[in-house]
Design an enzyme around this catalytic site. Structure first.
Site, PDB file in Angstrom:
ATOM      1  N   ARG A 158       0.822  -1.226   0.000  1.00 25.46           N
ATOM      2  CA  ARG A 158       0.000   0.000   0.000  1.00 25.46           C
ATOM      3  C   ARG A 158       0.849   1.266   0.000  1.00 25.46           C
ATOM      4  O   ARG A 158       0.505   2.261   0.632  1.00 25.46           O
ATOM      5  CB  ARG A 158      -0.966   0.012   1.197  1.00 25.46           C
ATOM      6  CG  ARG A 158      -1.960  -1.096   1.194  1.00 25.46           C
ATOM      7  CD  ARG A 158      -2.971  -0.998   0.068  1.00 25.46           C
ATOM      8  NE  ARG A 158      -3.825  -2.166   0.059  1.00 25.46           N
ATOM      9  CZ  ARG A 158      -3.593  -3.252  -0.708  1.00 25.46           C
ATOM     10  NH1 ARG A 158      -2.573  -3.288  -1.547  1.00 25.46           N
ATOM     11  NH2 ARG A 158      -4.400  -4.294  -0.646  1.00 25.46           N
TER      12      ARG A 158
ATOM     13  N   GLU B  63      -5.054   2.230   6.869  1.00 25.02           N
ATOM     14  CA  GLU B  63      -4.856   2.276   5.410  1.00 25.02           C
ATOM     15  C   GLU B  63      -5.571   3.511   4.861  1.00 25.02           C
ATOM     16  O   GLU B  63      -5.100   4.156   3.934  1.00 25.02           O
ATOM     17  CB  GLU B  63      -5.420   0.993   4.787  1.00 25.02           C
ATOM     18  CG  GLU B  63      -5.271   0.957   3.285  1.00 25.02           C
ATOM     19  CD  GLU B  63      -5.688  -0.376   2.668  1.00 25.02           C
ATOM     20  OE1 GLU B  63      -5.467  -1.430   3.288  1.00 25.02           O
ATOM     21  OE2 GLU B  63      -6.257  -0.340   1.560  1.00 25.02           O
TER      22      GLU B  63
ATOM     23  N   SER C 230     -11.048  -1.586   3.545  1.00 18.07           N
ATOM     24  CA  SER C 230     -10.349  -2.017   4.769  1.00 18.07           C
ATOM     25  C   SER C 230      -9.780  -0.798   5.466  1.00 18.07           C
ATOM     26  O   SER C 230      -9.076   0.002   4.849  1.00 18.07           O
ATOM     27  CB  SER C 230      -9.192  -2.958   4.424  1.00 18.07           C
ATOM     28  OG  SER C 230      -9.700  -4.110   3.823  1.00 18.07           O
TER      29      SER C 230
END
Ligand SMILES: Cc1cc2nc3c(=O)[nH]c(=O)nc-3n(C[C@H](O)[C@H](O)[C@H](O)COP(=O)(O)OP(=O)(O)OC[C@H]3O[C@@H](n4cnc5c(N)ncnc54)[C@H](O)[C@@H]3O)c2cc1C
Length: 300
Positions: free
Chosen positions: A174, A295, A225
Site C-alpha cells: 500500500r 490504510e 479495509s
C-alpha cells in the site's frame, strides 16, 4: 484570495463548485465542504488550476474517486482537484494506457475485452488509476506493482512532467514513491499485460467480484479495509474475536459482514469514524499487543 482564484478559473473556463460537500465525492459519504472543488477536463486545465492556486496562495488536494479517504467534518480549507474528467483509456499491443481518473474497474474490463490478462485483480476496486498507483492497490494476489510499467506525473512546484519506470516507483505494501511526494499529481499509467483467453479472464474477474459481494458490506458506504494488514495477523479476525462486530459509535459501525470494514450506517461523522478507530486500536493493542496502522487517509 478566493475571488482572484475563481476569476482565474472562470477566465480559463474550468468547471468548479464553491463550498462543495466532500460527502458527495467520497465512498464513505462523509466530509464537510471544501472551499472550491475544481474539475479540470484536460491536463492543460489541471496545470492551470495548480498555477492559479499557487498564484493565490491556496493549498490543494488531489482526489480520485475518494474511496480511500476520510475528509474531516469541518471540510477542507483549500481547493480539492478532482481527476474525474481525466479518464481516457487506450490499448496498443500488450500495453494499456490510462489517464489518472479512469475507473480501475473500467480499465480491467477494457483489458478483458482486448484479451489482455494482468488487471483482473483491479475489477471491483472502486478507485481510479491515480489513487490505485498512489496506494499500490491490490486484491486476490494481484497488485499495481505487478503490471505497472510507467507512470507520468505533474510536479506543480517545477511545472515539469516526470516519467517514472518500474522499480523507480519504490512500491511496497500500500505504498509507492508518490506517497512520499504527495504534491506530485499522477497523470497517467502504462500497464504491461499478457495476451490471454477472454473467457478465462472474465471467469477470474467474475469470481473476484462474487467474492467481494459475499464478503464485503458493499450495500453500505465505506472506505474499504480501514487498517493495513499487520505482519502475522488478520485484522478482521482480531476484531471479531474481541466481539467488536457491530460495535457502533454514532453512525459508524464495525461491519457485521467483514470486521475489517467500518461502515457508515447512516449519518456517520468523521469524528464517529475516528473515535471508533481509536477504540478498535486500543482494544487490539491491549489484547494482542499489535499496533494497527490505518490504510485509509485522513484529510483536513
Ligand atoms: C468497498 C471498497 C473495497 C475496496 N477494496 C480494495 C481492495 O481490494 N484493494 C485495495 O487496494 N483497495 C481497496 N479499496 C480502497 C480504494 O478503493 C483503493 O485504495 C483505491 O486505489 C483508491 O483510489 P481512489 O481513486 O478512490 O483514491 P482516493 O481515495 O481519491 O485517494 C487516495 C489517495 O491517493 C491520492 N491520489 C488520488 N489520485 C491521485 C493522483 N492522480 N495523483 C496523486 N495522488 C493521487 C489522494 O490524494 C489520496 O491521498 C476499497 C475501497 C472500498 C470502498
Amino acid at each position: 484570495m478566493y475571488k482572484n482564484f475563481i476569476e482565474l478559473l472562470k477566465d480559463a473556463d474550468i468547471k468548479y463548485y464553491k463550498d462543495e460537500p466532500m460527502c458527495r465525492h467520497t465512498s464513505f459519504r462523509i466530509g464537510g465542504p471544501c472551499d472550491v472543488f475544481a474539475v479540470p477536463e484536460s491536463i492543460d486545465e489541471l496545470k492551470e488550476v495548480y498555477s492559479a492556486a499557487r498564484e493565490c496562495g491556496l493549498r490543494t488536494y488531489i482526489l480520485g474517486k475518494g474511496s480511500n479517504v476520510l475528509f474531516a467534518d469541518e471540510g477542507y480549507r483549500g481547493v480539492v482537484i478532482s481527476t474525474e474528467a481525466l479518464c481516457d483509456v487506450a490499448v496498443s499491443g500488450n500495453t494499456l494506457t490510462a489517464q489518472c481518473g479512469a475507473s480501475f474497474t473500467h480499465i480491467a474490463a477494457v483489458a478483458r475485452d482486448a484479451g489482455l490478462s494482468g488487471l483482473e485483480f483491479a475489477y471491483g476496486i472502486p478507485g481510479a488509476v491515480g489513487g490505485a498507483v498512489f496506494m499500490n492497490a491490490g486484491a486476490y494476489g494481484g497488485k499495481v506493482s505487478d503490471c505497472l510499467a510507467v507512470s507520468t506525473a505533474f510536479d506543480p512546484v517545477s511545472g515539469r512532467i516526470i516519467r517514472t519506470e518500474g522499480d523507480a516507483h519504490e512500491f511496497g505494501y500500500r505504498k509507492s514513491i508518490y506517497k512520499t511526494a504527495p504534491e506530485k499529481v499522477i497523470l497517467s499509467a502504462e500497464f504491461t499485460l499478457t495476451p490471454g483467453d477472454k473467457n478465462e479472464i472474465k471467469a477470474k474477474m467474475d469470481d473476484f467480484m462474487g467474492r467481494r459481494r459475499d464478503k464485503q458490506p458493499l450495500e453500505y458506504p465505506s472506505a474499504g479495509s480501514v487498517f493495513k494488514r499487520p505482519e502475522g495477523h488478520f485484522v478482521g479476525q482480531m476484531v471479531e474475536e474481541l466481539g467488536l462486530k457491530g460495535y457502533t459509535v454514532g453512525g459508524a459501525r464495525v461491519s457485521e459482514k467483514h470486521a475489517g470494514f467500518i461502515i457508515n450506517s447512516g449519518g456517520a461523522t468523521a469524528k464517529d469514524v475516528t473515535d471508533l478507530i481509536d477504540h478498535i486500536k486500543a482494544r487490539v493493542k491491549e489484547a494482542y499487543g499489535v499496533d494497527l496502522e490505518c490504510e485509509i487517509i485522513f484529510v483536513k
